[in-house]
Design a protein around this motif. Structure first.
Motif, PDB file in Angstrom:
ATOM      1  N   UNK A 177       0.848  -1.196   0.000  1.00 51.11           N
ATOM      2  CA  UNK A 177       0.000   0.000   0.000  1.00 51.11           C
ATOM      3  C   UNK A 177       0.878   1.239   0.000  1.00 51.11           C
ATOM      4  N   UNK A 178       0.378   2.307  -0.622  1.00 50.11           N
ATOM      5  CA  UNK A 178       1.134   3.548  -0.726  1.00 50.11           C
ATOM      6  C   UNK A 178       0.918   4.511   0.421  1.00 50.11           C
ATOM      7  N   UNK A 179       0.234   4.073   1.462  1.00 48.91           N
ATOM      8  CA  UNK A 179       0.011   4.876   2.662  1.00 48.91           C
ATOM      9  C   UNK A 179       0.509   4.073   3.861  1.00 48.91           C
ATOM     10  N   UNK A 180       1.335   4.688   4.692  1.00 52.25           N
ATOM     11  CA  UNK A 180       1.992   3.943   5.766  1.00 52.25           C
ATOM     12  C   UNK A 180       1.007   3.401   6.785  1.00 52.25           C
ATOM     13  N   UNK A 181       0.063   4.230   7.221  1.00 54.20           N
ATOM     14  CA  UNK A 181      -0.916   3.753   8.202  1.00 54.20           C
ATOM     15  C   UNK A 181      -1.764   2.626   7.646  1.00 54.20           C
ATOM     16  N   UNK A 182      -2.168   2.762   6.382  1.00 51.56           N
ATOM     17  CA  UNK A 182      -2.974   1.718   5.760  1.00 51.56           C
ATOM     18  C   UNK A 182      -2.172   0.434   5.595  1.00 51.56           C
ATOM     19  N   UNK A 183      -0.905   0.553   5.252  1.00 47.79           N
ATOM     20  CA  UNK A 183      -0.055  -0.627   5.127  1.00 47.79           C
ATOM     21  C   UNK A 183       0.071  -1.342   6.470  1.00 47.79           C
ATOM     22  N   UNK A 184       0.249  -0.586   7.536  1.00 46.19           N
ATOM     23  CA  UNK A 184       0.360  -1.194   8.862  1.00 46.19           C
ATOM     24  C   UNK A 184      -0.948  -1.852   9.275  1.00 46.19           C
ATOM     25  N   UNK A 185      -2.069  -1.227   8.959  1.00 43.84           N
ATOM     26  CA  UNK A 185      -3.374  -1.792   9.303  1.00 43.84           C
ATOM     27  C   UNK A 185      -3.605  -3.122   8.598  1.00 43.84           C
ATOM     28  N   UNK A 186      -3.195  -3.182   7.340  1.00 49.74           N
ATOM     29  CA  UNK A 186      -3.403  -4.386   6.552  1.00 49.74           C
ATOM     30  C   UNK A 186      -2.321  -5.444   6.766  1.00 49.74           C
ATOM     31  N   UNK A 187      -1.218  -5.058   7.382  1.00 53.90           N
ATOM     32  CA  UNK A 187      -0.113  -5.993   7.557  1.00 53.90           C
ATOM     33  C   UNK A 187       0.647  -6.256   6.280  1.00 53.90           C
ATOM     34  N   UNK A 188       0.747  -5.214   5.416  1.00 52.02           N
ATOM     35  CA  UNK A 188       1.435  -5.364   4.136  1.00 52.02           C
ATOM     36  C   UNK A 188       2.593  -4.369   4.058  1.00 52.02           C
ATOM     37  N   UNK A 189       3.333  -4.396   2.966  1.00 52.30           N
ATOM     38  CA  UNK A 189       4.477  -3.500   2.797  1.00 52.30           C
ATOM     39  C   UNK A 189       4.028  -2.096   2.444  1.00 52.30           C
ATOM     40  N   UNK A 190       4.747  -1.115   2.969  1.00 50.66           N
ATOM     41  CA  UNK A 190       4.527   0.284   2.596  1.00 50.66           C
ATOM     42  C   UNK A 190       5.503   0.668   1.493  1.00 50.66           C
TER      43      UNK A 190
END
Length: 465
Positions: A177-190
């Motif tokens: 994901x291209x958004x850090x908070x969203x990447x952390x929420x989803x458990x994926x790479x930023x």
């Protein structure tokens, strides 16, 4: 933290996915008809070389049969050889840390990476997934070759795509994901570079149930994949390359929604739950992506094969899902997504870049196959069917310039370098750039070294030390 389907569906704020596209395409739901497309004799071998990366090949059985008959044809569908294969040239899993000492491995402290992922040691990058290899314990456990295979099980989402005949199911995963908070929420790479994807990303909206409605973009998974080496003496470029799945002109794994770009590859399309219910493996590859090992629509999970590679000298596991060129998709066993050609290449880390570099040898060492610790490259992969051990630029924890969109920097060892015995396994970006600067490697066929255009989408799943 693993993000469940329910957590994903409850999301109503920052959505996912981008710019549209549509194209007429013969989309098959079955796995029957084989699409045969032999490479034209006018195909530019430099372009072919540039498009190849992180190779995924076919099952060992048909490849072995071809070799017994003196042939070079690899054919079939599915993920091909495991990431955890026998032989130093095909297995990058680190050894026990206690080798060379007189103490038991149990006396060793935990890896520094467990305290700080930027320090030495293994790191699970895709937190949303479950690995069959114990990533965070690698320095203290012995992993036998072949078992486990080397897979990751991820959340599976059932969205929908608009078509001329109404809404069709679109089964997808999320890797970046291209958004850090969203990447952390989803458990994926930023990846901060994803916001530069531009028109290579297709649009989607969030439905009431929390899944995504894609404005357009279909994938046909029905073709049978085939790759044939050019010759025993010069296996690369291949003489036959048929992609096993093809997206229409609107399809892209990059999706924009609410200003965020996601790497969300489609792994099954226009099929309902019962048609892709293979929780114990052996899926119908006419209906699902070739990297799928098992898929469970009831529990909304999918298990994917992992691939070996390196980044700045560190071994990594990653997942190859799409490319912008049909030849590289045939070689890799991923989806040909022509919309990805809208990505600008050759720009590496400048402000407008959406890419990071991947380094691919055309003529690395092949002798001895997997038993050769210097084995690397497309020629080796075409001859023995195993991974080419490609080298990535920055990945999460080692650099801030990571992108799952990889710009293929293809290189060829010079005859002089080979004759002097300089050819070997290259696992670090600046070592490769130094070899190019010093004249030991060039672009394919002696061309200037650098980017050749096509991109490959690969989400990095884990760093192994």
């Amino acid at each position: 933290m693993q993000v469940t389907r329910e957590e994903h569906q409850r999301r109503s704020g920052a959505n996912m996915f981008t710019n549209g596209g549509v194209v007429e395409h013969n989309h098959k739901n079955g796995g029957g008809k084989v699409r045969m497309r032999r490479l034209s004799k006018f195909t530019n071998p430099v372009l072919i070389a540039a498009t190849a990366a992180a190779i995924m090949f076919f099952s060992a059985a048909p490849f072995a049969a071809g070799q017994e008959q003196g042939g070079l044809l690899l054919q079939g569908n599915g993920p091909g050889p495991a990431a955890n294969e026998a032989g130093p040239g095909c297995n990058i899993i680190p050894p026990l840390a206690s080798i060379g000492t007189k103490v038991n491995i149990k006396q060793f402290p935990p890896a520094d990476s467990l305290t700080d992922p930027e320090l030495a040691g293994p790191v699970q990058l895709l937190k949303s997934g479950k690995f069959d290899i114990p990533i965070e314990k690698l320095i203290k456990v012995n992993v036998p070759p072949g078992t486990p295979r080397g897979t990751i099980t991820l959340p599976l989402f059932k969205g929908a795509v608009k078509t001329s005949s109404g809404l069709k199911p679109a089964w997808y995963i999320i890797l970046d994901a291209g958004d850090k908070e969203e990447a952390e929420r989803l458990g994926v790479n930023f990846s901060k570079k994803l916001h530069n994807a531009g028109d290579a990303a297709r649009p989607a909206t969030l439905r009431d149930d929390g899944t995504f409605l894609f404005e357009s973009g279909l994938v046909d998974f029905s073709p049978n994949r085939q790759v044939q080496a050019g010759s025993q003496e010069k296996p690369f470029p291949p003489s036959i390359a048929i992609a096993g799945s093809v997206g229409d002109a609107d399809y892209s794994p990059l999706v924009r929604a609410n200003g965020i770009v996601y790497d969300a590859p489609v792994i099954a399309a226009s099929v309902d739950d019962a048609q892709i219910n293979f929780p114990n493996g052996d899926p119908n590859y006419g209906l699902v992506h070739d990297q799928v090992v098992a898929i469970d629509p009831e529990n909304r999970t999918v298990t994917l094969s992992l691939i070996n590679g390196y980044s700045f000298g560190k071994p990594v596991f990653y997942i190859s899902t799409e490319s912008s060129d049909p030849t590289v998709s045939a070689i890799e066993g991923n989806t040909f997504a022509p919309r990805l050609s809208k990505i600008e290449t050759g720009v590496d880390d400048i402000k407008r870049s959406a890419v990071e570099r991947i380094f691919i040898a055309t003529n690395g060492a092949t002798e001895g196959g997997c038993q050769n610790p210097q084995r690397q490259g497309l020629g080796a992969a075409l001859l023995d069917g195993h991974r080419p051990n490609n080298t990535f630029g920055g990945i999460p924890t080692t650099a801030t310039d990571y992108s799952p969109v990889w710009d293929a920097n293809v290189y060829e060892w010079t005859a002089d370098a080979i004759s002097k015995g300089y050819r070997g396994l290259l696992t670090e970006e600046f070592r490769i750039l130094k070899m190019a600067r010093d004249g030991y490697i060039t672009g394919p066929n002696g061309a200037p070294y650098g980017s050749f255009g096509p991109v490959i989408v690969c989400g990095v799943a884990a760093r192994l030390n």
